[in-house]
Design a protein around this motif. Sequence first.
Motif, PDB file in Angstrom:
ATOM      1  N   ALA A 103      26.626  29.462 -42.590  1.00  0.00           N
ATOM      2  CA  ALA A 103      27.832  28.722 -42.214  1.00  0.00           C
ATOM      3  C   ALA A 103      28.999  29.009 -43.150  1.00  0.00           C
ATOM      4  CB  ALA A 103      27.530  27.223 -42.189  1.00  0.00           C
ATOM      5  N   GLU A 104      28.721  29.143 -44.444  1.00  0.00           N
ATOM      6  CA  GLU A 104      29.792  29.319 -45.425  1.00  0.00           C
ATOM      7  C   GLU A 104      30.587  30.618 -45.214  1.00  0.00           C
ATOM      8  OE1 GLU A 104      25.906  30.764 -47.156  1.00  0.00           O
ATOM      9  OE2 GLU A 104      26.549  28.908 -46.192  1.00  0.00           O
ATOM     10  N   GLN A 105      30.015  31.586 -44.546  1.00  0.00           N
ATOM     11  CA  GLN A 105      30.735  32.845 -44.305  1.00  0.00           C
ATOM     12  C   GLN A 105      31.846  32.694 -43.276  1.00  0.00           C
ATOM     13  OE1 GLN A 105      28.247  36.201 -43.470  1.00  0.00           O
ATOM     14  NE2 GLN A 105      27.000  35.908 -45.298  1.00  0.00           N
ATOM     15  N   PHE A 106      31.836  31.605 -42.516  1.00  0.00           N
ATOM     16  CA  PHE A 106      32.791  31.431 -41.427  1.00  0.00           C
ATOM     17  C   PHE A 106      33.716  30.228 -41.592  1.00  0.00           C
ATOM     18  CE2 PHE A 106      28.898  33.408 -39.905  1.00  0.00           C
ATOM     19  CZ  PHE A 106      29.395  34.600 -39.399  1.00  0.00           C
ATOM     20  N   ALA A 107      33.408  29.326 -42.500  1.00  0.00           N
ATOM     21  CA  ALA A 107      34.141  28.057 -42.626  1.00  0.00           C
ATOM     22  C   ALA A 107      35.643  28.265 -42.779  1.00  0.00           C
ATOM     23  CB  ALA A 107      33.581  27.245 -43.789  1.00  0.00           C
ATOM     24  N   HIS A 108      36.047  29.245 -43.566  1.00  0.00           N
ATOM     25  CA  HIS A 108      37.474  29.467 -43.819  1.00  0.00           C
ATOM     26  C   HIS A 108      38.246  29.879 -42.563  1.00  0.00           C
ATOM     27  CE1 HIS A 108      35.912  33.565 -43.876  1.00  0.00           C
ATOM     28  NE2 HIS A 108      37.164  33.987 -43.756  1.00  0.00           N
ATOM     29  N   LEU A 109      37.584  30.456 -41.594  1.00  0.00           N
ATOM     30  CA  LEU A 109      38.265  30.947 -40.397  1.00  0.00           C
ATOM     31  C   LEU A 109      38.901  29.820 -39.589  1.00  0.00           C
ATOM     32  CD1 LEU A 109      35.710  33.625 -39.153  1.00  0.00           C
ATOM     33  CD2 LEU A 109      37.845  34.017 -40.405  1.00  0.00           C
ATOM     34  N   PHE A 110      38.289  28.658 -39.576  1.00  0.00           N
ATOM     35  CA  PHE A 110      38.778  27.560 -38.744  1.00  0.00           C
ATOM     36  C   PHE A 110      40.111  26.999 -39.218  1.00  0.00           C
ATOM     37  CE2 PHE A 110      34.371  27.958 -37.662  1.00  0.00           C
ATOM     38  CZ  PHE A 110      34.395  27.804 -36.291  1.00  0.00           C
ATOM     39  N   ALA A 111      40.444  27.195 -40.489  1.00  0.00           N
ATOM     40  CA  ALA A 111      41.709  26.707 -41.037  1.00  0.00           C
ATOM     41  C   ALA A 111      42.855  27.696 -40.827  1.00  0.00           C
ATOM     42  CB  ALA A 111      41.546  26.419 -42.529  1.00  0.00           C
ATOM     43  N   LEU A 112      42.539  28.906 -40.425  1.00  0.00           N
ATOM     44  CA  LEU A 112      43.566  29.936 -40.269  1.00  0.00           C
ATOM     45  C   LEU A 112      44.322  29.777 -38.955  1.00  0.00           C
ATOM     46  CD1 LEU A 112      41.598  33.125 -41.406  1.00  0.00           C
ATOM     47  CD2 LEU A 112      43.246  31.782 -42.739  1.00  0.00           C
ATOM     48  N   PRO A 113      45.622  30.086 -38.984  1.00  0.00           N
ATOM     49  CA  PRO A 113      46.359  30.119 -37.706  1.00  0.00           C
ATOM     50  C   PRO A 113      45.874  31.308 -36.866  1.00  0.00           C
ATOM     51  CG  PRO A 113      47.772  30.851 -39.515  1.00  0.00           C
ATOM     52  CD  PRO A 113      46.467  30.391 -40.129  1.00  0.00           C
ATOM     53  N   ASP A 114      46.100  31.229 -35.589  1.00  0.00           N
ATOM     54  CA  ASP A 114      45.619  32.275 -34.678  1.00  0.00           C
ATOM     55  C   ASP A 114      46.089  33.671 -35.077  1.00  0.00           C
ATOM     56  OD1 ASP A 114      44.327  30.304 -33.297  1.00  0.00           O
ATOM     57  OD2 ASP A 114      45.698  30.303 -31.584  1.00  0.00           O
ATOM     58  N   GLU A 115      47.335  33.782 -35.558  1.00  0.00           N
ATOM     59  CA  GLU A 115      47.871  35.093 -35.948  1.00  0.00           C
ATOM     60  C   GLU A 115      47.072  35.689 -37.105  1.00  0.00           C
ATOM     61  OE1 GLU A 115      50.243  32.155 -36.598  1.00  0.00           O
ATOM     62  OE2 GLU A 115      49.982  32.140 -34.433  1.00  0.00           O
ATOM     63  N   ALA A 116      46.594  34.864 -38.020  1.00  0.00           N
ATOM     64  CA  ALA A 116      45.832  35.345 -39.178  1.00  0.00           C
ATOM     65  C   ALA A 116      44.393  35.696 -38.798  1.00  0.00           C
ATOM     66  CB  ALA A 116      45.846  34.305 -40.290  1.00  0.00           C
ATOM     67  N   LEU A 117      43.859  35.061 -37.766  1.00  0.00           N
ATOM     68  CA  LEU A 117      42.485  35.365 -37.339  1.00  0.00           C
ATOM     69  C   LEU A 117      42.341  36.833 -36.938  1.00  0.00           C
ATOM     70  CD1 LEU A 117      41.507  32.227 -35.228  1.00  0.00           C
ATOM     71  CD2 LEU A 117      40.547  32.939 -37.429  1.00  0.00           C
ATOM     72  N   VAL A 118      43.370  37.394 -36.367  1.00  0.00           N
ATOM     73  CA  VAL A 118      43.337  38.787 -35.916  1.00  0.00           C
ATOM     74  C   VAL A 118      42.987  39.720 -37.076  1.00  0.00           C
ATOM     75  CG1 VAL A 118      44.736  40.656 -34.926  1.00  0.00           C
ATOM     76  CG2 VAL A 118      44.939  38.330 -34.047  1.00  0.00           C
ATOM     77  N   GLN A 119      43.480  39.416 -38.273  1.00  0.00           N
ATOM     78  CA  GLN A 119      43.198  40.249 -39.450  1.00  0.00           C
ATOM     79  C   GLN A 119      41.721  40.207 -39.837  1.00  0.00           C
ATOM     80  OE1 GLN A 119      45.879  38.770 -42.428  1.00  0.00           O
ATOM     81  NE2 GLN A 119      47.688  39.365 -41.273  1.00  0.00           N
ATOM     82  N   HIS A 120      40.998  39.235 -39.328  1.00  0.00           N
ATOM     83  CA  HIS A 120      39.565  39.084 -39.600  1.00  0.00           C
ATOM     84  C   HIS A 120      38.717  39.513 -38.402  1.00  0.00           C
ATOM     85  CE1 HIS A 120      40.173  36.867 -43.383  1.00  0.00           C
ATOM     86  NE2 HIS A 120      41.236  36.389 -42.776  1.00  0.00           N
ATOM     87  N   GLY A 121      39.348  40.158 -37.433  1.00  0.00           N
ATOM     88  CA  GLY A 121      38.619  40.581 -36.235  1.00  0.00           C
ATOM     89  C   GLY A 121      38.132  39.387 -35.436  1.00  0.00           C
ATOM     90  N   ALA A 122      38.964  38.335 -35.375  1.00  0.00           N
ATOM     91  CA  ALA A 122      38.534  37.076 -34.757  1.00  0.00           C
ATOM     92  C   ALA A 122      39.621  36.509 -33.855  1.00  0.00           C
ATOM     93  CB  ALA A 122      38.189  36.062 -35.846  1.00  0.00           C
ATOM     94  N   VAL A 123      39.174  35.663 -32.921  1.00  0.00           N
ATOM     95  CA  VAL A 123      40.079  34.898 -32.056  1.00  0.00           C
ATOM     96  C   VAL A 123      39.498  33.502 -31.875  1.00  0.00           C
ATOM     97  CG1 VAL A 123      41.006  36.888 -30.794  1.00  0.00           C
ATOM     98  CG2 VAL A 123      38.974  35.727 -29.941  1.00  0.00           C
ATOM     99  N   ARG A 124      40.391  32.535 -31.681  1.00  0.00           N
ATOM    100  CA  ARG A 124      39.972  31.157 -31.398  1.00  0.00           C
ATOM    101  C   ARG A 124      39.784  31.025 -29.888  1.00  0.00           C
ATOM    102  NH1 ARG A 124      40.922  27.796 -35.173  1.00  0.00           N
ATOM    103  NH2 ARG A 124      42.739  28.997 -35.829  1.00  0.00           N
ATOM    104  N   ARG A 125      38.733  30.348 -29.494  1.00  0.00           N
ATOM    105  CA  ARG A 125      38.456  30.132 -28.077  1.00  0.00           C
ATOM    106  C   ARG A 125      38.036  28.689 -27.855  1.00  0.00           C
ATOM    107  NH1 ARG A 125      41.119  33.961 -26.998  1.00  0.00           N
ATOM    108  NH2 ARG A 125      40.357  36.000 -26.393  1.00  0.00           N
ATOM    109  N   ILE A 126      38.336  28.189 -26.664  1.00  0.00           N
ATOM    110  CA  ILE A 126      37.812  26.898 -26.211  1.00  0.00           C
ATOM    111  C   ILE A 126      36.735  27.247 -25.191  1.00  0.00           C
ATOM    112  CG2 ILE A 126      38.299  24.704 -25.062  1.00  0.00           C
ATOM    113  CD1 ILE A 126      39.609  25.042 -27.867  1.00  0.00           C
ATOM    114  N   ALA A 127      35.537  26.773 -25.437  1.00  0.00           N
ATOM    115  CA  ALA A 127      34.410  27.119 -24.562  1.00  0.00           C
ATOM    116  C   ALA A 127      34.696  26.695 -23.131  1.00  0.00           C
ATOM    117  CB  ALA A 127      33.132  26.470 -25.073  1.00  0.00           C
TER     118      ALA A 127
END
Length: 152
Positions: free
Chosen positions: A10-34
């Motif tokens: 879990a600790e490897q991902f916790a910081h991602l949830f606080a990032l704005p969507d634009e910053a997630l892209v730099q981590h190869g990530a996107v926010r989604r609503i299931a």
Amino acid sequence: MHFRIQGLPAEQFAHLFALPDEALVQHGAVRRIADAERPCRISLTDATPGDELILVNYEHHAVASPYRMRFAVYVREGERTFDEVDTVPEQLRKRTLAVRSFDAEAMMVGWELAEGAELETTIERLLADPRAAYLHAHFAAPGCYAARIERA
């Protein structure tokens, strides 16, 4: 034979949830609503429609072999890492899985397709091979990483 199934830390991902969507892209990530059940790889539980998730490219097999692997995985905020002995989580139980065994040098030495309802039998068969150091389970249809399995 006793086995241990582990979700992602879990600790490897916790910081991602606080990032704005634009910053997630730099981590190869996107926010989604299931919009349907989506498998959280931390808790090995399914998110339900409406849950917030991060879909991130994750290197789940960071090894020095031709079998080094990464793929997209869903994670949900606030989850505890699944880490249980002789327990198959419902998320795995209800899916078709591709289970692969690897030796100590991270080379694939076995594989099987398995219905989650019969996962224990597959685990036992693959871990009976003395070359097998650990297993990786993947969801068979999309091919994405599900969990690590090892001897307990």
